[in-house]
Motif scaffolding. Structure first.
Motif, PDB file in Angstrom:
ATOM      1  N   ASN A   3     -23.590  16.797  41.783  1.00  0.00           N
ATOM      2  CA  ASN A   3     -22.453  17.301  41.605  1.00  0.00           C
ATOM      3  C   ASN A   3     -21.856  17.340  40.411  1.00  0.00           C
ATOM      4  O   ASN A   3     -22.057  16.729  39.456  1.00  0.00           O
ATOM      5  N   TYR A   4     -21.445  18.758  40.277  1.00  0.00           N
ATOM      6  CA  TYR A   4     -21.242  19.268  38.745  1.00  0.00           C
ATOM      7  C   TYR A   4     -19.842  19.815  38.702  1.00  0.00           C
ATOM      8  O   TYR A   4     -19.386  20.483  39.766  1.00  0.00           O
ATOM      9  N   TYR A   5     -18.918  19.485  37.888  1.00  0.00           N
ATOM     10  CA  TYR A   5     -17.863  20.287  37.486  1.00  0.00           C
ATOM     11  C   TYR A   5     -18.281  21.675  36.895  1.00  0.00           C
ATOM     12  O   TYR A   5     -19.149  21.575  36.062  1.00  0.00           O
ATOM     13  N   PRO A  44     -22.041  16.667  34.827  1.00  0.00           N
ATOM     14  CA  PRO A  44     -21.963  15.908  35.846  1.00  0.00           C
ATOM     15  C   PRO A  44     -20.639  15.407  36.535  1.00  0.00           C
ATOM     16  O   PRO A  44     -19.693  15.284  35.791  1.00  0.00           O
ATOM     17  N   ALA A  45     -20.234  15.495  37.630  1.00  0.00           N
ATOM     18  CA  ALA A  45     -19.035  15.199  38.139  1.00  0.00           C
ATOM     19  C   ALA A  45     -19.298  13.841  39.319  1.00  0.00           C
ATOM     20  O   ALA A  45     -19.930  13.955  39.961  1.00  0.00           O
ATOM     21  N   ASP A  46     -18.113  13.259  39.257  1.00  0.00           N
ATOM     22  CA  ASP A  46     -18.138  12.040  40.520  1.00  0.00           C
ATOM     23  C   ASP A  46     -17.300  13.076  41.723  1.00  0.00           C
ATOM     24  O   ASP A  46     -16.476  13.686  41.230  1.00  0.00           O
ATOM     25  N   LYS A  47     -17.621  12.877  42.829  1.00  0.00           N
ATOM     26  CA  LYS A  47     -17.071  13.724  43.846  1.00  0.00           C
ATOM     27  C   LYS A  47     -16.131  13.003  44.134  1.00  0.00           C
ATOM     28  O   LYS A  47     -15.942  12.030  44.650  1.00  0.00           O
ATOM     29  N   LYS A  48     -15.009  13.858  43.954  1.00  0.00           N
ATOM     30  CA  LYS A  48     -13.591  13.369  44.267  1.00  0.00           C
ATOM     31  C   LYS A  48     -12.995  14.321  45.123  1.00  0.00           C
ATOM     32  O   LYS A  48     -13.249  15.484  45.102  1.00  0.00           O
ATOM     33  N   GLU A  49     -11.923  13.975  45.722  1.00  0.00           N
ATOM     34  CA  GLU A  49     -11.000  14.999  46.531  1.00  0.00           C
ATOM     35  C   GLU A  49     -10.182  15.959  45.621  1.00  0.00           C
ATOM     36  O   GLU A  49      -9.984  17.152  45.786  1.00  0.00           O
ATOM     37  N   ALA A  50      -9.693  15.428  44.690  1.00  0.00           N
ATOM     38  CA  ALA A  50      -8.606  16.202  43.862  1.00  0.00           C
ATOM     39  C   ALA A  50      -9.208  16.119  42.275  1.00  0.00           C
ATOM     40  O   ALA A  50      -9.664  15.345  41.753  1.00  0.00           O
ATOM     41  N   LEU A  51      -9.014  17.601  41.939  1.00  0.00           N
ATOM     42  CA  LEU A  51      -9.452  17.817  40.601  1.00  0.00           C
ATOM     43  C   LEU A  51      -8.359  17.370  39.688  1.00  0.00           C
ATOM     44  O   LEU A  51      -7.345  17.317  40.097  1.00  0.00           O
ATOM     45  N   LEU A 123     -19.180  21.884  42.007  1.00  0.00           N
ATOM     46  CA  LEU A 123     -20.378  22.518  42.717  1.00  0.00           C
ATOM     47  C   LEU A 123     -21.445  21.269  43.282  1.00  0.00           C
ATOM     48  O   LEU A 123     -21.590  20.308  42.421  1.00  0.00           O
ATOM     49  N   THR A 124     -21.508  21.160  44.498  1.00  0.00           N
ATOM     50  CA  THR A 124     -22.719  20.360  44.982  1.00  0.00           C
ATOM     51  C   THR A 124     -23.901  21.077  45.392  1.00  0.00           C
ATOM     52  O   THR A 124     -23.918  21.844  45.959  1.00  0.00           O
ATOM     53  N   ILE A 125     -24.986  20.296  44.974  1.00  0.00           N
ATOM     54  CA  ILE A 125     -26.299  21.016  45.002  1.00  0.00           C
ATOM     55  C   ILE A 125     -27.018  20.097  45.686  1.00  0.00           C
ATOM     56  O   ILE A 125     -27.135  18.697  45.455  1.00  0.00           O
ATOM     57  N   GLN A 126     -27.914  20.317  46.778  1.00  0.00           N
ATOM     58  CA  GLN A 126     -28.632  19.700  47.792  1.00  0.00           C
ATOM     59  C   GLN A 126     -30.199  20.314  47.572  1.00  0.00           C
ATOM     60  O   GLN A 126     -30.334  21.448  47.782  1.00  0.00           O
ATOM     61  N   ARG A 127     -31.031  19.525  47.094  1.00  0.00           N
ATOM     62  CA  ARG A 127     -32.589  19.798  46.925  1.00  0.00           C
ATOM     63  C   ARG A 127     -33.398  19.008  48.104  1.00  0.00           C
ATOM     64  O   ARG A 127     -33.293  17.766  48.135  1.00  0.00           O
ATOM     65  N   GLU A 128     -34.134  20.021  48.843  1.00  0.00           N
ATOM     66  CA  GLU A 128     -35.062  19.337  49.921  1.00  0.00           C
ATOM     67  C   GLU A 128     -36.308  20.184  49.857  1.00  0.00           C
ATOM     68  O   GLU A 128     -36.412  21.171  50.307  1.00  0.00           O
ATOM     69  N   GLY A 129     -37.289  19.710  48.699  1.00  0.00           N
ATOM     70  CA  GLY A 129     -38.468  20.500  48.643  1.00  0.00           C
ATOM     71  C   GLY A 129     -38.032  21.827  47.951  1.00  0.00           C
ATOM     72  O   GLY A 129     -37.275  21.745  46.931  1.00  0.00           O
ATOM     73  N   ASP A 130     -38.586  22.868  48.295  1.00  0.00           N
ATOM     74  CA  ASP A 130     -38.103  24.285  47.835  1.00  0.00           C
ATOM     75  C   ASP A 130     -36.659  24.773  48.246  1.00  0.00           C
ATOM     76  O   ASP A 130     -36.276  25.555  47.559  1.00  0.00           O
ATOM     77  N   LEU A 131     -36.225  24.034  49.070  1.00  0.00           N
ATOM     78  CA  LEU A 131     -34.831  24.323  49.711  1.00  0.00           C
ATOM     79  C   LEU A 131     -33.751  24.090  48.810  1.00  0.00           C
ATOM     80  O   LEU A 131     -33.905  22.856  48.586  1.00  0.00           O
ATOM     81  N   TRP A 134     -26.196  24.737  48.100  1.00  0.00           N
ATOM     82  CA  TRP A 134     -24.938  24.639  47.198  1.00  0.00           C
ATOM     83  C   TRP A 134     -23.787  24.950  48.098  1.00  0.00           C
ATOM     84  O   TRP A 134     -23.847  25.688  48.940  1.00  0.00           O
ATOM     85  N   ASN A 135     -22.647  24.500  47.554  1.00  0.00           N
ATOM     86  CA  ASN A 135     -21.212  24.577  48.111  1.00  0.00           C
ATOM     87  C   ASN A 135     -20.447  24.466  46.786  1.00  0.00           C
ATOM     88  O   ASN A 135     -20.500  23.366  45.970  1.00  0.00           O
ATOM     89  N   VAL A 136     -19.379  25.204  46.867  1.00  0.00           N
ATOM     90  CA  VAL A 136     -18.300  24.964  45.814  1.00  0.00           C
ATOM     91  C   VAL A 136     -17.014  24.640  46.581  1.00  0.00           C
ATOM     92  O   VAL A 136     -16.913  24.974  47.407  1.00  0.00           O
TER      93      VAL A 136
END
Length: 148
Positions: A3-5, A44-51, A123-131, A134-136
Protein backbone atom coordinates in the motif's frame (compact mmCIF):
# COMPACT_ATOMS: atom_id res chain seq x y z
CA UNK A 1 0.21 -6.72 -0.86
CA UNK A 2 1.77 -3.26 -0.87
CA UNK A 3 0.00 0.00 0.00
CA UNK A 4 1.32 3.42 -0.98
CA UNK A 5 0.15 6.98 -0.53
CA UNK A 6 0.11 8.55 -3.97
CA UNK A 7 -0.74 11.81 -5.62
CA UNK A 8 -3.09 10.86 -8.42
CA UNK A 9 -2.84 13.10 -11.45
CA UNK A 10 -5.77 14.79 -13.20
CA UNK A 11 -7.77 12.67 -15.64
CA UNK A 12 -6.51 14.36 -18.83
CA UNK A 13 -2.86 14.15 -17.74
CA UNK A 14 -3.33 10.47 -16.81
CA UNK A 15 -4.80 9.81 -20.27
CA UNK A 16 -1.91 11.61 -22.01
CA UNK A 17 0.67 9.74 -19.93
CA UNK A 18 -1.04 6.44 -20.76
CA UNK A 19 -0.68 7.21 -24.49
CA UNK A 20 2.97 8.16 -23.92
CA UNK A 21 3.65 4.94 -21.98
CA UNK A 22 1.82 2.88 -24.64
CA UNK A 23 4.18 4.29 -27.29
CA UNK A 24 7.20 3.49 -25.06
CA UNK A 25 5.85 -0.04 -24.63
CA UNK A 26 5.55 -0.45 -28.43
CA UNK A 27 9.20 0.64 -28.78
CA UNK A 28 10.70 -1.36 -25.89
CA UNK A 29 8.18 -4.09 -24.99
CA UNK A 30 8.70 -3.64 -21.25
CA UNK A 31 5.43 -4.74 -19.54
CA UNK A 32 6.08 -2.59 -16.43
CA UNK A 33 5.16 0.44 -18.57
CA UNK A 34 1.58 -0.88 -18.60
CA UNK A 35 1.43 -2.36 -15.08
CA UNK A 36 0.51 0.62 -12.87
CA UNK A 37 -1.13 3.97 -13.39
CA UNK A 38 1.27 6.91 -13.81
CA UNK A 39 1.25 8.67 -10.42
CA UNK A 40 3.48 10.35 -7.85
CA UNK A 41 4.37 7.84 -5.15
CA UNK A 42 4.65 9.52 -1.74
CA UNK A 43 5.59 6.42 0.25
CA UNK A 44 4.31 3.34 2.07
CA UNK A 45 0.87 3.63 3.65
CA UNK A 46 -1.02 1.84 6.38
CA UNK A 47 -4.28 0.75 4.81
CA UNK A 48 -6.85 3.00 6.46
CA UNK A 49 -10.43 3.81 5.60
CA UNK A 50 -10.06 7.59 5.78
CA UNK A 51 -7.23 9.70 4.43
CA UNK A 52 -5.80 12.31 6.80
CA UNK A 53 -6.03 16.03 6.05
CA UNK A 54 -2.83 17.24 4.39
CA UNK A 55 -1.65 20.41 2.69
CA UNK A 56 -1.57 20.31 -1.08
CA UNK A 57 1.87 20.81 -2.64
CA UNK A 58 2.19 24.20 -4.32
CA UNK A 59 0.79 23.81 -7.85
CA UNK A 60 1.51 23.90 -10.72
CA UNK A 61 4.53 21.60 -10.68
CA UNK A 62 6.74 20.87 -13.66
CA UNK A 63 8.86 17.82 -14.42
CA UNK A 64 12.47 17.89 -15.60
CA UNK A 65 13.10 17.45 -19.32
CA UNK A 66 14.80 14.04 -18.92
CA UNK A 67 13.23 10.81 -17.69
CA UNK A 68 15.36 9.18 -14.98
CA UNK A 69 15.93 5.60 -13.80
CA UNK A 70 16.58 5.42 -10.05
CA UNK A 71 15.76 2.93 -7.30
CA UNK A 72 14.38 0.48 -9.89
CA UNK A 73 11.85 2.97 -11.28
CA UNK A 74 11.69 4.94 -14.50
CA UNK A 75 10.15 8.30 -13.63
CA UNK A 76 9.80 11.92 -14.67
CA UNK A 77 11.66 13.83 -11.93
CA UNK A 78 10.09 16.88 -10.28
CA UNK A 79 12.70 19.36 -8.97
CA UNK A 80 13.02 21.09 -5.59
CA UNK A 81 11.58 18.34 -3.30
CA UNK A 82 7.99 19.71 -3.30
CA UNK A 83 6.58 16.75 -1.32
CA UNK A 84 8.60 17.02 1.90
CA UNK A 85 5.74 18.59 3.92
CA UNK A 86 2.99 16.23 2.72
CA UNK A 87 5.25 13.22 3.40
CA UNK A 88 5.88 14.50 6.92
CA UNK A 89 2.12 14.94 7.44
CA UNK A 90 1.53 11.36 6.22
CA UNK A 91 4.48 9.92 8.19
CA UNK A 92 5.99 8.33 5.08
CA UNK A 93 8.92 8.71 2.72
CA UNK A 94 10.10 7.68 -0.74
CA UNK A 95 13.51 8.00 -2.43
CA UNK A 96 12.50 10.28 -5.31
CA UNK A 97 10.06 13.02 -6.36
CA UNK A 98 8.53 12.29 -9.75
CA UNK A 99 5.85 10.66 -11.87
CA UNK A 100 6.21 6.87 -11.92
CA UNK A 101 6.32 5.42 -15.44
CA UNK A 102 7.58 1.84 -15.06
CA UNK A 103 10.60 -0.28 -14.18
CA UNK A 104 12.55 -0.02 -17.43
CA UNK A 105 16.24 0.90 -17.10
CA UNK A 106 16.64 3.80 -19.53
CA UNK A 107 16.67 7.59 -19.75
CA UNK A 108 15.49 9.86 -22.55
CA UNK A 109 14.57 13.50 -23.14
CA UNK A 110 10.92 14.54 -22.75
CA UNK A 111 8.94 17.75 -22.93
CA UNK A 112 8.38 18.95 -19.34
CA UNK A 113 4.92 18.12 -18.03
CA UNK A 114 2.85 20.60 -16.02
CA UNK A 115 0.89 19.18 -13.08
CA UNK A 116 -2.06 21.40 -12.21
CA UNK A 117 -4.38 19.00 -10.40
CA UNK A 118 -3.73 16.24 -7.84
CA UNK A 119 -5.66 13.99 -5.49
CA UNK A 120 -4.35 12.14 -2.47
CA UNK A 121 -5.15 8.42 -2.68
CA UNK A 122 -3.95 4.98 -1.62
CA UNK A 123 -2.56 2.62 -4.25
CA UNK A 124 -2.75 -1.08 -3.44
CA UNK A 125 -0.48 -3.40 -5.44
CA UNK A 126 -0.79 -7.20 -5.43
CA UNK A 127 1.94 -9.28 -7.09
CA UNK A 128 1.56 -12.94 -7.95
CA UNK A 129 4.52 -14.03 -10.09
CA UNK A 130 4.41 -11.92 -13.25
CA UNK A 131 0.81 -10.84 -12.62
CA UNK A 132 0.41 -7.40 -11.04
CA UNK A 133 -3.02 -6.10 -10.06
CA UNK A 134 -3.60 -2.67 -8.57
CA UNK A 135 -6.39 -0.52 -7.22
CA UNK A 136 -6.65 3.16 -6.28
CA UNK A 137 -9.03 3.97 -3.43
CA UNK A 138 -9.90 6.59 -0.80
CA UNK A 139 -9.21 9.36 -3.29
CA UNK A 140 -9.46 12.94 -1.98
CA UNK A 141 -8.95 15.97 -4.23
CA UNK A 142 -6.37 18.47 -2.94
CA UNK A 143 -6.84 22.17 -3.57
CA UNK A 144 -3.58 24.10 -3.76
CA UNK A 145 -5.36 27.26 -2.60
CA UNK A 146 -6.60 25.73 0.67
CA UNK A 147 -4.71 24.90 3.82
CA UNK A 148 -5.98 22.85 6.74
Amino acid sequence: MENYYILRLGKELRRNLKLFRDSLYKQHGNPSLLALEACIILGPADKKEALPFVDCPHLPLSTHSVASYQYGHLHLPIPDTPFTKIREQLGTNFPYDGIYLGEMETTFPVDPIMIKDVSLAILTIQREGDLITWNVFSEKHLDSGRHH
